[in-house]
Design a protein around this motif. Structure first.
Motif, PDB file in Angstrom:
ATOM      1  N   GLY A 137       0.812  -1.210   0.000  1.00 17.52           N
ATOM      2  CA  GLY A 137       0.000   0.000   0.000  1.00 17.52           C
ATOM      3  C   GLY A 137       0.845   1.259   0.000  1.00 17.52           C
ATOM      4  O   GLY A 137       2.078   1.215   0.085  1.00 17.52           O
ATOM      5  N   GLY A 191      -3.101   4.104   1.702  1.00 15.52           N
ATOM      6  CA  GLY A 191      -3.947   4.047   0.518  1.00 15.52           C
ATOM      7  C   GLY A 191      -3.735   2.766  -0.259  1.00 15.52           C
ATOM      8  O   GLY A 191      -2.661   2.155  -0.220  1.00 15.52           O
ATOM      9  N   THR A 192      -4.780   2.358  -0.979  1.00 16.48           N
ATOM     10  CA  THR A 192      -4.676   1.235  -1.903  1.00 16.48           C
ATOM     11  C   THR A 192      -4.528   1.727  -3.345  1.00 16.48           C
ATOM     12  O   THR A 192      -4.238   0.942  -4.237  1.00 16.48           O
ATOM     13  CB  THR A 192      -5.915   0.333  -1.808  1.00 16.48           C
ATOM     14  N   ARG A 193      -4.747   3.009  -3.556  1.00 20.30           N
ATOM     15  CA  ARG A 193      -4.586   3.642  -4.855  1.00 20.30           C
ATOM     16  C   ARG A 193      -3.961   5.010  -4.643  1.00 20.30           C
ATOM     17  O   ARG A 193      -3.898   5.521  -3.525  1.00 20.30           O
ATOM     18  CB  ARG A 193      -5.939   3.778  -5.585  1.00 20.30           C
ATOM     19  N   ASN A 194      -3.543   5.655  -5.747  1.00 17.27           N
ATOM     20  CA  ASN A 194      -2.832   6.932  -5.661  1.00 17.27           C
ATOM     21  C   ASN A 194      -3.340   7.852  -6.768  1.00 17.27           C
ATOM     22  O   ASN A 194      -2.789   7.878  -7.866  1.00 17.27           O
ATOM     23  CB  ASN A 194      -1.328   6.698  -5.783  1.00 17.27           C
ATOM     24  N   ASP A 253      -2.410   6.653 -10.322  1.00 16.89           N
ATOM     25  CA  ASP A 253      -3.470   5.830 -10.912  1.00 16.89           C
ATOM     26  C   ASP A 253      -4.390   6.609 -11.832  1.00 16.89           C
ATOM     27  O   ASP A 253      -5.122   6.007 -12.618  1.00 16.89           O
ATOM     28  CB  ASP A 253      -4.300   5.175  -9.798  1.00 16.89           C
ATOM     29  N   ASN A 255      -6.373   7.346  -0.491  1.00 22.23           N
ATOM     30  CA  ASN A 255      -6.201   6.965  -1.892  1.00 22.23           C
ATOM     31  C   ASN A 255      -6.018   8.179  -2.797  1.00 22.23           C
ATOM     32  O   ASN A 255      -5.875   8.034  -4.008  1.00 22.23           O
ATOM     33  CB  ASN A 255      -7.401   6.155  -2.386  1.00 22.23           C
ATOM     34  N   ASN A 258     -10.924   2.208   2.080  1.00 22.23           N
ATOM     35  CA  ASN A 258      -9.983   2.234   0.956  1.00 22.23           C
ATOM     36  C   ASN A 258     -10.149   1.056   0.001  1.00 22.23           C
ATOM     37  O   ASN A 258      -9.382   0.916  -0.948  1.00 22.23           O
ATOM     38  CB  ASN A 258      -8.533   2.327   1.451  1.00 22.23           C
ATOM     39  N   LYS A 283     -14.320   5.123  -7.967  1.00 23.62           N
ATOM     40  CA  LYS A 283     -13.013   5.733  -7.788  1.00 23.62           C
ATOM     41  C   LYS A 283     -13.125   6.789  -6.697  1.00 23.62           C
ATOM     42  O   LYS A 283     -14.120   7.511  -6.649  1.00 23.62           O
ATOM     43  CB  LYS A 283     -12.533   6.371  -9.088  1.00 23.62           C
ATOM     44  N   ALA A 320     -11.671   4.274  -4.686  1.00 24.98           N
ATOM     45  CA  ALA A 320     -11.523   2.990  -3.985  1.00 24.98           C
ATOM     46  C   ALA A 320     -11.949   1.850  -4.893  1.00 24.98           C
ATOM     47  O   ALA A 320     -13.063   1.857  -5.411  1.00 24.98           O
ATOM     48  CB  ALA A 320     -12.361   2.985  -2.702  1.00 24.98           C
TER      49      ALA A 320
END
Length: 540
Positions: A143, A152-155, A189, A224, A450, A465, A467
């Motif tokens: 992460g 976060g699991t995304r950026n 992302d 995220n 997240n 988005k 998540a």
């Protein structure tokens, strides 16, 4: 009954189209239907049951003859039920017979109604100590660790509109940042636009404005989201500087300060778009500088959702997700159960697991609020299930709620949150949201979730988005029909796979997706139009 121990000789759900039996044919009930609790008045047809089929009941309880064709996922009466008598599934009341029901009859909207439950609540009586996994033994995912400690699991970079009047401008800004422009920033992302239909026609300082600000600021500070830009018109009720002050956006995250533009102060759309493109261009290298690292799954906040539910949701996918939740909680993580109208009628289960009477009473207060809210808006709590739910076999809100609540597993209920309120307590918690999926998930993610797991029996294609959303099919025909949209098939429970095994598969997928694997909805670019803040009160 343990659904994982269905007879190995039972017809497979996904291979039967025409139905089982007819007059003169006799089969064991457990070969063609699911009896969930020994006190239940109904069983759930695993396959279409034809009229005249004789079902041998368990434990030498005799037999019944199917009175009319009953589709998969729908209910068959196991004995005569008097008019007005309660009807049970899951060992709990799902409604009351609106007319006398004979053994072998289809039980659905034509002969089953919600009636009035007279519940006696017990608080905290089923709370048991949890055996937490030792920190050094906890599973991990890759992460994005933020300076404030959140993960976060995304950026993403987010462009957030304060009002619908700036929504088109947000989309114009976003269009400047496609795959070609982002190729040099592999750790980003995407640049997402979060627009909505609200922000004005509201009383300044009202609960409606405060709730909208909670949603928008929750997305801004979300782990995220690596950076954000707020875009307004300038004269709206939801003033951006008021929101920044009220939600402490300029002091809560020193590493991620708000960038603000309004159309009226920046000479209109063209100038605002140009300045926004410049700002985001400067932010991209900063956001790209962060890299994934190994962190324990205790940093996951899982949003629990079901949509397009059917008669199998509470038997296959939701209990499987509940097992995943129990394991995540044992590992120190957090799961957020929501959709308050879809807990109505099953709240007694959660209240028994409330960590304290105070927490239980907070949730009861939200239920009473919903009863008032629906009444003044010419609605009723049984407005749910939807037409699609009913086609899939669900009849009343009580029945739907009993199946939906299974998503929350078996651990104690540790807190109750308002819509989009920041979730700070670990373990299983409830957030008060509507049942409508986009509005509900918007609140959960704004509260800090997240990653999302979304169960469906009719075929929701939900994405969100920033998540990622993992879709779990409740039955194999759906999974096979919509393989591009479904991540996991829980329908195999009806073929003998245990709900525990499905729970393990869901948790493995959660960890993989949290680490960067694209969910099916992400792979198709789904997830921005689903941002839908809950609009309270009158629009003036």
């Amino acid at each position: 009954m343990d659904i994982s121990k269905v007879s190995a000789n039972a017809p497979q759900l996904h291979t039967i189209e025409t139905g089982v039996g007819g007059r003169g044919k006799t089969v064991d009930l457990n070969d063609v239907a699911v009896l969930l609790h020994p006190e239940d008045d109904v069983a759930i047809a695993r396959v279409p049951l034809n009229r005249g089929l004789v079902l041998r009941l368990p434990a030498a309880s005799g037999s019944i003859e199917v009175a009319q064709r009953i589709l998969s996922g729908h209910k068959v009466s196991l004995h005569t039920i008097a008019e007005g008598a309660p009807v049970r599934r899951y060992g709990s009341i799902i409604g009351f017979a609106s007319q006398a029901i004979q053994a072998g009859e289809h039980v659905h909207s034509h002969n089953l109604t919600v009636g009035t439950l007279k519940q006696t609540y017990e608080y905290a009586v089923d709370v048991r100590p949890l055996a937490f996994v030792a920190e050094q033994e906890r599973r991990t995912f890759m992460g994005y660790r933020r300076p404030d400690g959140k993960v976060g699991t995304r950026n993403y970079i987010a462009i957030i509109s304060s009002v619908n009047c700036s929504a088109s401008t947000v989309r114009a800004i976003q269009q400047h940042f496609g795959p070609e422009q982002l190729r040099a920033y592999p750790n980003v992302d995407g640049v997402i636009g979060l627009t909505h239909k609200s922000g004005c026609g509201m009383r300044t300082g009202s609960a409606a404005v405060e709730q909208l600000q909670r949603v928008l600021s929750g997305m801004a500070v979300h782990p995220n989201v690596g950076a954000y830009l707020l875009v307004g018109l300038g004269c709206e009720s939801n003033q951006l500087q008021d929101m920044i002050a009220a939600m402490q956006l300029d002091s809560s995250q020193q590493w991620k300060q708000p960038h603000v533009l309004t159309l009226q102060e920046n000479h209109g759309i063209a100038h605002t778009v140009a300045e926004s493109v410049r700002i985001i261009g400067d932010l991209l290298p900063q956001v790209n500088a962060v890299e994934r690292e190994s962190v324990p799954i205790s940093e996951l906040k899982l949003a629990l959702q079901c949509g397009g539910s059917d008669g199998w949701s509470g038997i296959t996918a939701n209990p499987g997700l509940g097992f995943c939740v129990d394991e995540l909680v044992r590992q120190g993580g957090t799961a957020v159960l929501s959709e308050t109208p879809e807990i109505y009628g099953a709240e007694h289960i959660l209240l028994r697991r409330a960590r304290s009477q105070e927490i239980g009473e907070q949730f009861v207060e939200r239920l009473r609020w919903w009863e008032h809210y629906t009444a003044i808006n010419d609605m009723e709590m049984d407005n749910n299930p939807s037409p699609g739910n009913k086609l899939g076999g669900l009849t009343t809100i009580y029945e739907k709620s009993l199946g939906a609540t299974a998503k929350g597993g078996t651990t104690p209920l540790n807190a109750v949150y308002k819509y989009a309120e920041a979730v700070t307590e670990r373990g299983l918690v409830v957030m008060d949201t509507p049942g409508y999926d986009p509005v509900s998930v918007t609140g959960q993610v704004a509260g800090g979730c997240n990653i999302i797991v979304f169960t469906t029996g009719r075929g929701s294609v939900f994405g969100f988005k920033p998540a990622p959303s993992i879709k779990v099919a409740t039955n194999t025909p759906l999974y096979e029909k919509m393989t591009d949209d479904m991540d996991i098939n829980a329908g195999v429970v009806l073929d003998g796979v245990s709900t525990e095994e499905i729970g393990r598969r869901i948790l493995d997928e959660v960890i993989a997706v949290a680490s960067g694997k694209q969910s099916k909805s992400e792979a198709q670019g789904i997830g921005e139009e689903e941002f839908a803040p809950w609009i309270l009160g009158a629009t003036m």
